[in-house]
Design a protein around this motif. Structure first.
Motif, mmCIF file in Angstrom:
data_model
loop_
_atom_site.group_PDB
_atom_site.id
_atom_site.type_symbol
_atom_site.label_atom_id
_atom_site.label_comp_id
_atom_site.label_asym_id
_atom_site.label_seq_id
_atom_site.Cartn_x
_atom_site.Cartn_y
_atom_site.Cartn_z
ATOM 1 N N ASN A 53 -12.012 -5.110 3.742
ATOM 2 C CA ASN A 53 -12.798 -3.569 3.422
ATOM 3 C C ASN A 53 -12.975 -3.641 1.922
ATOM 4 N N GLY A 54 -12.751 -4.642 1.193
ATOM 5 C CA GLY A 54 -13.596 -4.741 -0.063
ATOM 6 C C GLY A 54 -12.773 -3.787 -1.173
ATOM 7 N N ARG A 55 -11.363 -3.139 -0.956
ATOM 8 C CA ARG A 55 -10.794 -2.485 -1.347
ATOM 9 C C ARG A 55 -9.444 -2.853 -2.070
ATOM 10 N N ILE A 56 -9.035 -2.285 -3.191
ATOM 11 C CA ILE A 56 -7.721 -2.582 -3.759
ATOM 12 C C ILE A 56 -7.094 -1.157 -3.738
ATOM 13 N N PRO A 57 -5.668 -0.985 -3.867
ATOM 14 C CA PRO A 57 -4.659 -2.018 -3.824
ATOM 15 C C PRO A 57 -4.616 -2.597 -2.498
ATOM 16 N N VAL A 58 -3.824 -4.118 -2.752
ATOM 17 C CA VAL A 58 -3.388 -4.727 -1.426
ATOM 18 C C VAL A 58 -2.311 -5.310 -2.065
ATOM 19 N N LEU A 59 -1.310 -5.148 -1.372
ATOM 20 C CA LEU A 59 -0.056 -5.797 -1.417
ATOM 21 C C LEU A 59 0.213 -7.195 -0.768
ATOM 22 N N GLN A 60 0.463 -8.105 -1.209
ATOM 23 C CA GLN A 60 0.597 -9.396 -0.523
ATOM 24 C C GLN A 60 1.880 -9.689 -0.323
ATOM 25 N N VAL A 61 2.394 -10.059 0.733
ATOM 26 C CA VAL A 61 3.871 -10.218 0.913
ATOM 27 C C VAL A 61 3.740 -11.769 1.960
ATOM 28 N N GLY A 62 4.186 -12.835 0.773
ATOM 29 C CA GLY A 62 3.986 -14.013 1.313
ATOM 30 C C GLY A 62 2.707 -14.396 1.783
ATOM 31 N N ASP A 63 2.343 -14.710 2.839
ATOM 32 C CA ASP A 63 0.906 -14.884 3.416
ATOM 33 C C ASP A 63 0.243 -13.702 4.162
ATOM 34 N N ARG A 64 0.964 -12.503 4.222
ATOM 35 C CA ARG A 64 0.259 -11.631 4.732
ATOM 36 C C ARG A 64 -0.046 -10.459 3.615
ATOM 37 N N PHE A 65 -0.967 -9.579 4.157
ATOM 38 C CA PHE A 65 -1.728 -8.494 3.155
ATOM 39 C C PHE A 65 -1.541 -7.452 3.613
ATOM 40 N N ILE A 66 -1.220 -6.212 2.754
ATOM 41 C CA ILE A 66 -1.141 -4.921 3.288
ATOM 42 C C ILE A 66 -2.075 -3.879 2.511
ATOM 43 N N PRO A 67 -3.235 -3.437 3.145
ATOM 44 C CA PRO A 67 -4.184 -2.802 2.381
ATOM 45 C C PRO A 67 -3.547 -1.219 2.342
ATOM 46 N N GLU A 68 -3.875 -0.343 1.822
ATOM 47 C CA GLU A 68 -3.893 1.196 1.848
ATOM 48 C C GLU A 68 -2.434 1.228 0.910
ATOM 49 N N SER A 69 -2.582 2.076 -0.093
ATOM 50 C CA SER A 69 -1.298 1.967 -0.954
ATOM 51 C C SER A 69 -0.139 2.802 -0.409
ATOM 52 N N ASN A 70 -0.217 3.946 0.363
ATOM 53 C CA ASN A 70 0.885 4.459 0.991
ATOM 54 C C ASN A 70 1.631 3.536 2.190
ATOM 55 N N ALA A 71 0.879 2.589 2.794
ATOM 56 C CA ALA A 71 1.405 1.764 3.508
ATOM 57 C C ALA A 71 2.279 0.579 2.562
ATOM 58 N N ALA A 72 1.778 0.211 1.526
ATOM 59 C CA ALA A 72 2.280 -0.701 0.834
ATOM 60 C C ALA A 72 3.521 0.022 0.369
ATOM 61 N N CYS A 73 3.346 1.018 -0.226
ATOM 62 C CA CYS A 73 4.753 1.642 -0.705
ATOM 63 C C CYS A 73 5.835 1.888 0.369
ATOM 64 N N PHE A 74 5.385 2.231 1.510
ATOM 65 C CA PHE A 74 6.314 2.482 2.450
ATOM 66 C C PHE A 74 7.101 1.010 2.739
ATOM 67 N N TYR A 75 6.377 -0.139 2.761
ATOM 68 C CA TYR A 75 6.894 -1.431 3.098
ATOM 69 C C TYR A 75 7.937 -1.664 2.243
ATOM 70 N N LEU A 76 7.533 -1.307 0.628
ATOM 71 C CA LEU A 76 8.716 -1.596 -0.421
ATOM 72 C C LEU A 76 9.753 -0.687 -0.327
ATOM 73 N N ALA A 77 9.801 0.429 0.247
ATOM 74 C CA ALA A 77 10.783 1.394 0.079
ATOM 75 C C ALA A 77 11.594 1.698 1.310
ATOM 76 N N GLU A 78 11.206 0.809 2.444
ATOM 77 C CA GLU A 78 11.877 0.818 3.678
ATOM 78 C C GLU A 78 13.378 0.588 3.392
ATOM 79 N N GLY A 79 14.349 1.352 4.000
ATOM 80 C CA GLY A 79 15.698 1.161 3.731
ATOM 81 C C GLY A 79 16.355 1.433 2.364
ATOM 82 N N SER A 80 15.385 2.094 1.636
ATOM 83 C CA SER A 80 15.836 2.679 0.361
ATOM 84 C C SER A 80 15.947 4.098 0.401
ATOM 85 N N PRO A 81 16.592 4.831 -0.704
ATOM 86 C CA PRO A 81 16.907 6.322 -0.915
ATOM 87 C C PRO A 81 15.388 7.171 -1.112
ATOM 88 N N LEU A 82 14.391 6.221 -1.307
ATOM 89 C CA LEU A 82 12.852 6.755 -1.304
ATOM 90 C C LEU A 82 12.412 7.114 0.006
#
Length: 205
Positions: A53-82
């Motif tokens: 899609n030619g846009r950033i941010p993209v969160l790379q997790v190992g060899d997987r890529f998560i575009p869309e900022s809020n999706a990336a935030c959700f990945y990081l925060a899953e299981g946390s108090p956030l």
């Protein structure tokens, strides 16, 4: 957690919200900078290997890529108090995060970019025509937040969640888009509460 790499443009609020989420959670994150003004997210290599899609941010997790900022935030925060435990509060958090991308970011963030990166003297006729609508929609978004925050310390459940991080990113720099935060005292108080959270980092960190 697998090695994390953030493909970003540091002054972007969408990129910042991922860094802020990681900082609040104490997660180490490698950063790779791209200059969007030079088209560095439109190269063949970026499109083929990072985000078609030619846009950033993209969160790379190992060899997987998560575009869309809020999706990336959700990945990081899953299981946390956030992320709230209650089902309704989780849904309400997502509601604010969707609203941020549909009602807030397209107006508040866009005008910040137009003023700060393009410069008013260089606006196209289309941008000048869109300006009144975007300004009015941005003011409406800030007003809605201010009214909600008159009754709540944070956006969901009276404790910091991803909803606050998603909306903090562009709200705290809204004056760069010509908005006057002094007109929204409850928003200002909320910004101070977010910034006082242990682990907080500023956008230029």
């Amino acid at each position: 957690m697998t090695n994390l790499v953030l493909h970003e443009y540091a002054q972007s609020g969408n990129c910042y919200k991922i860094r802020l989420t990681a900082a609040l959670l104490g997660l180490a994150i490698e950063r790779r900078e791209y200059d969007i003004m030079k088209g560095e997210t439109r190269t063949g290599d970026f499109l083929a290997n990072v985000n078609a899609n030619g846009r950033i941010p993209v969160l790379q997790v190992g060899d997987r890529f998560i575009p869309e900022s809020n999706a990336a935030c959700f990945y990081l925060a899953e299981g946390s108090p956030l992320i709230p435990e209650g089902r309704l509060d989780r849904a309400d958090m997502l509601r604010w995060m969707f609203w941020e991308q549909y009602n807030h970011e397209p107006n508040v963030a866009t005008l910040r970019f137009w003023y700060g990166w393009i410069g008013e003297a260089n606006w196209t006729e289309a941008q000048r025509n869109q300006f009144p609508g975007k300004r009015a929609a941005g003011e409406a978004a800030l007003k809605l937040m201010d009214e909600h925050l008159a009754r709540h310390s944070f956006l969901v459940g009276d404790r910091l969640s991803l909803a606050d991080i998603a909306l903090y990113a562009y709200t705290h720099v809204a004056e760069g888009g010509g908005f006057q935060l002094a007109d929204y005292p409850n928003v200002q108080a909320w910004l101070d509460r977010v910034a006082a959270t242990p682990g907080y980092i500023p956008i230029d960190a």
